[in-house]
Design an enzyme around this catalytic site. Structure first.
Site, mmCIF file in Angstrom:
data_model
loop_
_atom_site.group_PDB
_atom_site.id
_atom_site.type_symbol
_atom_site.label_atom_id
_atom_site.label_comp_id
_atom_site.label_asym_id
_atom_site.label_seq_id
_atom_site.Cartn_x
_atom_site.Cartn_y
_atom_site.Cartn_z
ATOM 1 N N HIS A 142 78.187 41.305 11.763
ATOM 2 C CA HIS A 142 79.196 41.838 10.996
ATOM 3 C C HIS A 142 80.530 40.810 10.778
ATOM 4 O O HIS A 142 81.206 40.756 10.046
ATOM 5 C CB HIS A 142 79.909 43.074 11.806
ATOM 6 C CG HIS A 142 80.899 43.613 11.242
ATOM 7 N ND1 HIS A 142 80.981 44.803 10.222
ATOM 8 C CD2 HIS A 142 82.165 43.664 11.461
ATOM 9 C CE1 HIS A 142 81.919 45.211 10.027
ATOM 10 N NE2 HIS A 142 82.862 44.533 10.677
ATOM 11 N N ASN A 182 82.740 38.222 -3.601
ATOM 12 C CA ASN A 182 84.276 38.256 -3.288
ATOM 13 C C ASN A 182 84.371 38.171 -1.653
ATOM 14 O O ASN A 182 83.828 39.118 -1.219
ATOM 15 C CB ASN A 182 84.649 39.631 -3.739
ATOM 16 C CG ASN A 182 84.530 39.903 -5.341
ATOM 17 O OD1 ASN A 182 84.493 38.864 -6.123
ATOM 18 N ND2 ASN A 182 84.002 41.148 -5.523
ATOM 19 N N HIS A 193 82.038 43.497 6.147
ATOM 20 C CA HIS A 193 80.605 42.870 6.495
ATOM 21 C C HIS A 193 80.310 41.522 5.498
ATOM 22 O O HIS A 193 80.517 41.987 4.404
ATOM 23 C CB HIS A 193 79.711 43.914 6.460
ATOM 24 C CG HIS A 193 78.351 43.572 7.350
ATOM 25 N ND1 HIS A 193 78.247 44.064 8.506
ATOM 26 C CD2 HIS A 193 77.410 42.718 6.691
ATOM 27 C CE1 HIS A 193 76.909 43.455 8.699
ATOM 28 N NE2 HIS A 193 76.466 42.598 7.693
ATOM 29 N N HIS A 195 78.966 40.098 2.563
ATOM 30 C CA HIS A 195 77.986 40.441 1.451
ATOM 31 C C HIS A 195 78.404 40.126 0.013
ATOM 32 O O HIS A 195 79.763 39.506 0.146
ATOM 33 C CB HIS A 195 77.881 41.850 1.625
ATOM 34 C CG HIS A 195 79.137 42.623 0.980
ATOM 35 N ND1 HIS A 195 80.455 42.628 1.619
ATOM 36 C CD2 HIS A 195 79.471 43.211 -0.137
ATOM 37 C CE1 HIS A 195 81.275 43.425 0.849
ATOM 38 N NE2 HIS A 195 80.742 43.826 -0.193
ATOM 39 N N GLN A 197 77.275 40.480 -4.299
ATOM 40 C CA GLN A 197 76.804 41.427 -5.157
ATOM 41 C C GLN A 197 76.044 40.904 -6.426
ATOM 42 O O GLN A 197 76.162 39.820 -6.653
ATOM 43 C CB GLN A 197 78.101 42.220 -5.790
ATOM 44 C CG GLN A 197 78.875 43.166 -4.682
ATOM 45 C CD GLN A 197 79.913 43.619 -5.588
ATOM 46 O OE1 GLN A 197 79.719 44.780 -6.307
ATOM 47 N NE2 GLN A 197 81.116 43.459 -5.171
HETATM 48 ZN ZN LIG Z 1 78.952 45.561 9.478
#
Ligand SMILES: [Zn+2]
Length: 373
Positions: A142, A182, A193, A195, A197
């Protein structure tokens, strides 16, 4: 595909969406998603509306107003959840996970296959929001970031993007596959978290269309590849280069619009991530990591950024209008223009698309070189 990329372990979430697990070693074992979610086909569909003034489509997605907004850490939907009750990822752990977006701007769920553009458009031209929106979780940590990934994991993410690009481009009605990240609350990220897209668009985007048109003009007038010539020019000039390796080159563009704007190209002209060899993919991942680490070193704090990958269809037979000129590259940029100031898109930028930049690109390149390992 010029190299072997990992194939995913596939499963379905409680509402029918797909989840894909990618691993560099032992495959992830998916758990069961026990959440009580309405089937995704009940989601309100999105629409594309045609803007006659500009000649472009706008995605209208009112359901996205309901999307998860800054959840507390213990409610993070992208952390692994062995119990399958509180997050999007029912698994004890994972390396890289891809899920269909729960609040998609574009979806195949209600539309079936195809763009669905009316044959005889009326004055108000509207089409169903056909396409695909995916979320790519780079790590189960995380508190991590892309820049903090190991080279092996960064390479796995590149391979995941390649696998998704090949998969989505092979589907009916997908015109363009866009991988992006982003990063940072200042950019508008609503989930902390790490990530990114992927959007599979049903139409070529305006920016891609513009770039391919410029490349076609360049071919007609100069007889060469616009993007190859740009990279060659930057190498000759040298003053805006921030990294150069055997297989990749990173530079601040001559007419940079954004703070800390950097473009990263593989040295060989390929159209998309699937065409890279193993060594090229390793090198591109490593230069990309160096740029991201340089970003965070620039002001001594995590830099908000957007990383935008430009990809085109493979093949040089001209079967897809103009795409043979396309050259895979990443464009990275920030909205932070100094340690304590943000760049806002105000009247000239937002109202006219006429950018005003506050920094000399050559100075940005010098500052980045000074902090890049
Ligand atoms: Zn997370």
């Amino acid at each position: 595909m010029n190299r072997t990329v990992p194939q995913p372990v596939r499963a379905n979430l409680a509402d029918g969406r797909e989840i894909l697990f990618f691993s560099s070693g032992v495959p992830t074992v998916p758990g069961v998603d026990y959440r009580d979610l309405p089937h995704r086909a009940a989601d309100s569909p999105t629409r594309l509306r045609f803007d006659r003034q500009i000649g472009d489509w706008v995605i209208v997605a009112p359901a996205r107003q309901q999307r998860t907004y800054h959840p507390p850490r213990e409610m993070c939907p992208l952390c692994p959840d062995p119990d399958g009750r509180s997050s999007e990822i029912p698994a004890a752990d994972y390396e890289v996970a891809v899920i269909e977006n729960r609040f998609p701007a574009l979806s195949t769920a209600r539309v079936g296959s195809g763009f669905g553009l009316p044959q005889v458009p009326g004055f108000e031209t509207e089409a169903m929001g056909y396409g695909r929106c995916e979320v790519v979780c780079f790590t189960s940590d995380h508190d991590g970031s892309f820049g903090a990934l190991t080279p092996t994991r960064a390479r796995l993410v590149l391979d995941v993007w390649a696998q998704r690009t090949a998969d989505l481009l092979a589907r009916d009605g997908i015109a363009e596959v866009y991988c992006f990240e982003n990063r940072g609350e200042e950019i508008g990220v609503t989930l902390a978290h790490p990530h990114g897209q992927i959007y599979g668009y049903p139409r070529r985007t305006r920016r891609t269309a513009t770039m391919l048109a410029r490349a076609a003009e360049h071919r007609n007038s100069k007889g060469g590849s616009l993007f190859e010539d740009i990279v060659a020019h930057e190498l000759r000039s040298g003053e805006r280069i921030v990294a150069r390796t055997e297989h990749a080159t990173a530079f601040v563009p001559f007419a940079a619009r954004w703070p800390a704007e950097v473009h990263v190209y593989p040295n060989r002209h390929v159209h998309n991530l699937t065409e890279l060899t193993d060594r090229e993919a390793d090198d591109l991942a490593s230069v990309y990591l160096r740029v991201l680490r340089g970003y965070d070193a620039l002001y001594g704090s995590p830099l908000p950024y957007i990383a935008s990958w430009h990809q085109y269809r493979s093949g040089t037979d001209g079967s897809v209008d103009g795409e043979q000129e396309g050259y895979l590259h990443a464009e990275l940029f920030s909205i932070r223009r100094s340690a304590d100031k943000l760049k806002y898109l105000a009247g000239s930028e937002s109202g006219r698309d006429a950018f005003v930049t506050d920094q000399l690109p050559e100075d940005v390149a010098r500052d980045l070189r000074a902090v890049m390992a």
